[in-house]
Write a protein that holds these residues in place. Structure first.
Motif, short mmCIF file in Angstrom:
data_model
loop_
_atom_site.label_atom_id
_atom_site.label_comp_id
_atom_site.label_asym_id
_atom_site.label_seq_id
_atom_site.Cartn_x
_atom_site.Cartn_y
_atom_site.Cartn_z
N TYR A 80 3.94 -1.30 3.20
CA TYR A 80 5.33 -1.83 3.06
C TYR A 80 5.19 -2.75 2.07
CZ TYR A 80 5.86 1.26 7.21
OH TYR A 80 5.89 2.10 7.99
N LEU A 81 6.45 -3.22 1.73
CA LEU A 81 6.28 -4.54 0.63
C LEU A 81 7.93 -4.90 1.15
CD1 LEU A 81 5.10 -6.57 -1.08
CD2 LEU A 81 6.52 -5.33 -3.00
N GLN A 82 7.93 -5.99 1.98
CA GLN A 82 9.19 -6.80 2.32
C GLN A 82 9.73 -7.86 1.19
OE1 GLN A 82 11.55 -5.80 4.13
NE2 GLN A 82 13.00 -7.80 3.38
N MET A 83 10.46 -7.78 0.49
CA MET A 83 10.73 -8.62 -0.52
C MET A 83 12.00 -9.38 -0.36
SD MET A 83 10.34 -6.17 -3.94
CE MET A 83 11.31 -5.09 -3.48
N ASN A 84 11.83 -10.71 -0.21
CA ASN A 84 13.01 -11.32 0.28
C ASN A 84 13.24 -12.50 -1.02
OD1 ASN A 84 13.27 -10.41 2.81
ND2 ASN A 84 11.90 -11.89 3.66
N SER A 85 14.50 -13.25 -0.88
CA SER A 85 14.59 -14.41 -1.85
C SER A 85 14.60 -13.54 -3.40
CB SER A 85 14.30 -15.51 -1.72
OG SER A 85 14.32 -16.05 -0.51
N LEU A 86 15.03 -12.69 -3.68
CA LEU A 86 14.93 -11.84 -4.84
C LEU A 86 15.26 -12.77 -5.92
CD1 LEU A 86 14.79 -8.30 -3.49
CD2 LEU A 86 13.08 -9.21 -4.94
N LYS A 87 14.79 -12.48 -7.17
CA LYS A 87 14.89 -13.39 -8.36
C LYS A 87 15.26 -12.18 -9.55
CE LYS A 87 12.11 -17.11 -7.27
NZ LYS A 87 10.97 -18.24 -7.51
N PRO A 88 16.22 -12.53 -10.50
CA PRO A 88 16.20 -11.72 -11.64
C PRO A 88 14.82 -11.39 -12.18
CG PRO A 88 17.89 -13.16 -11.53
CD PRO A 88 17.06 -13.64 -10.66
N GLU A 89 14.00 -12.02 -12.21
CA GLU A 89 12.67 -11.88 -12.83
C GLU A 89 11.82 -10.82 -12.05
OE1 GLU A 89 13.93 -14.96 -12.49
OE2 GLU A 89 12.46 -16.37 -11.64
N ASP A 90 12.26 -10.50 -10.82
CA ASP A 90 11.22 -9.56 -9.88
C ASP A 90 11.74 -8.23 -10.40
OD1 ASP A 90 12.17 -11.56 -7.05
OD2 ASP A 90 9.91 -11.40 -8.16
N THR A 91 12.89 -8.02 -11.51
CA THR A 91 13.29 -6.55 -11.91
C THR A 91 11.92 -6.09 -12.46
OG1 THR A 91 15.47 -7.31 -11.92
CG2 THR A 91 14.65 -5.52 -13.47
N ALA A 92 11.86 -4.82 -11.90
CA ALA A 92 10.64 -4.16 -12.51
C ALA A 92 10.51 -2.74 -11.72
CB ALA A 92 9.40 -4.64 -12.42
N ALA A 93 9.80 -1.91 -12.29
CA ALA A 93 9.37 -0.46 -11.55
C ALA A 93 8.11 -1.22 -10.73
CB ALA A 93 8.87 0.44 -12.51
N TYR A 94 8.07 -0.73 -9.26
CA TYR A 94 7.15 -1.15 -8.50
C TYR A 94 6.34 0.19 -8.00
CZ TYR A 94 8.96 -5.89 -7.87
OH TYR A 94 9.23 -7.23 -8.03
N TYR A 95 4.94 0.06 -8.13
CA TYR A 95 3.93 1.11 -7.85
C TYR A 95 3.06 0.79 -6.60
CZ TYR A 95 5.49 2.35 -12.65
OH TYR A 95 6.23 2.74 -13.73
N CYS A 96 2.85 1.56 -5.77
CA CYS A 96 1.74 1.34 -4.77
C CYS A 96 0.44 2.14 -5.42
CB CYS A 96 2.35 1.70 -3.42
SG CYS A 96 2.16 3.59 -3.07
N ALA A 97 -0.57 1.59 -4.95
CA ALA A 97 -1.70 2.19 -5.31
C ALA A 97 -2.58 2.15 -3.95
CB ALA A 97 -2.34 1.43 -6.46
N ALA A 98 -3.66 2.95 -4.16
CA ALA A 98 -4.81 3.08 -3.18
C ALA A 98 -6.34 2.87 -3.86
CB ALA A 98 -4.92 4.32 -2.31
N ASP A 99 -6.97 1.92 -3.28
CA ASP A 99 -8.29 1.67 -3.72
C ASP A 99 -9.16 3.00 -3.62
OD1 ASP A 99 -10.80 0.49 -4.35
OD2 ASP A 99 -10.42 -1.21 -3.48
N GLY A 100 -10.23 3.36 -4.69
CA GLY A 100 -10.97 4.22 -4.55
C GLY A 100 -12.06 4.11 -3.74
N ILE A 101 -12.50 3.15 -3.41
CA ILE A 101 -13.65 2.75 -2.46
C ILE A 101 -13.42 1.94 -1.25
CG2 ILE A 101 -15.68 1.20 -2.41
CD1 ILE A 101 -16.01 1.93 -5.48
N PRO A 102 -13.81 2.50 -0.22
CA PRO A 102 -13.51 1.94 1.27
C PRO A 102 -13.83 0.35 1.40
CG PRO A 102 -15.34 3.58 1.75
CD PRO A 102 -14.71 3.51 0.21
N TYR A 103 -13.18 -0.09 2.30
CA TYR A 103 -13.72 -1.44 2.95
C TYR A 103 -13.76 -2.66 1.83
CZ TYR A 103 -14.63 1.89 6.58
OH TYR A 103 -14.60 2.86 7.66
N ARG A 104 -13.11 -2.60 1.08
CA ARG A 104 -12.98 -3.85 -0.03
C ARG A 104 -11.63 -4.02 -0.40
NH1 ARG A 104 -14.60 -1.45 -6.18
NH2 ARG A 104 -12.66 -0.29 -6.36
#
Length: 125
Positions: A80-104
């Motif tokens: 999850y990503l909780q975003m508070n006090s948002l600003k116009p400069e936060d405007t963007a496409a947001y992407y989640c990603a998973a690391d390819g190597i565990p435990y780092r």
């Protein structure tokens, strides 16, 4: 690789809040760090936040520190990503990603090998 699907984007006024979710399927991500990145039109993709496999370590970009919170529920294979006090400069496409190597955990986009399709966040002034 893992399939990642983001949800929760939308239009909000400056000062408002939004919560993003990223559901993983295909394999468990409980051993892998997860990250959120964003990309505005005409700009490069930038790091927003990352969380370690256990949730015990988090990193934030300076621009969102104190306003955004990353969290995860490994039982639900979701971050999850909780975003508070948002600003116009936060405007963007947001992407989640998973690391390819565990435990780092890392803030570098190249360390992540699975990406969602993105969800648009628009903050009006």
């Amino acid at each position: 690789q893992v399939l990642l699907v983001e949800s929760g984007g939308g239009l909000v006024q400056a000062g408002g809040s939004l919560g993003l979710s990223c559901a993983a399927s295909g394999r468990t991500v409980s051993r892998y760090a997860m990250g959120w990145f964003r990309q505005a039109p005409g700009k490069e993709r930038e790091f927003v936040a990352a969380i370690s496999w256990s949730g015990g370590i988090t990193y934030y970009a300076d621009s969102v520190k104190g306003r955004f919170t990353i969290s995860r529920d490994n039982a639900k294979n979701t971050v999850y990503l909780q975003m508070n006090s948002l600003k116009p400069e936060d405007t963007a496409a947001y992407y989640c990603a998973a690391d390819g190597i565990p435990y780092r955990v890392d803030t570098t986009p190249g360390r992540y090998d699975s990406w969602g399709q993105g969800t648009q966040v628009t903050v009006s002034s």
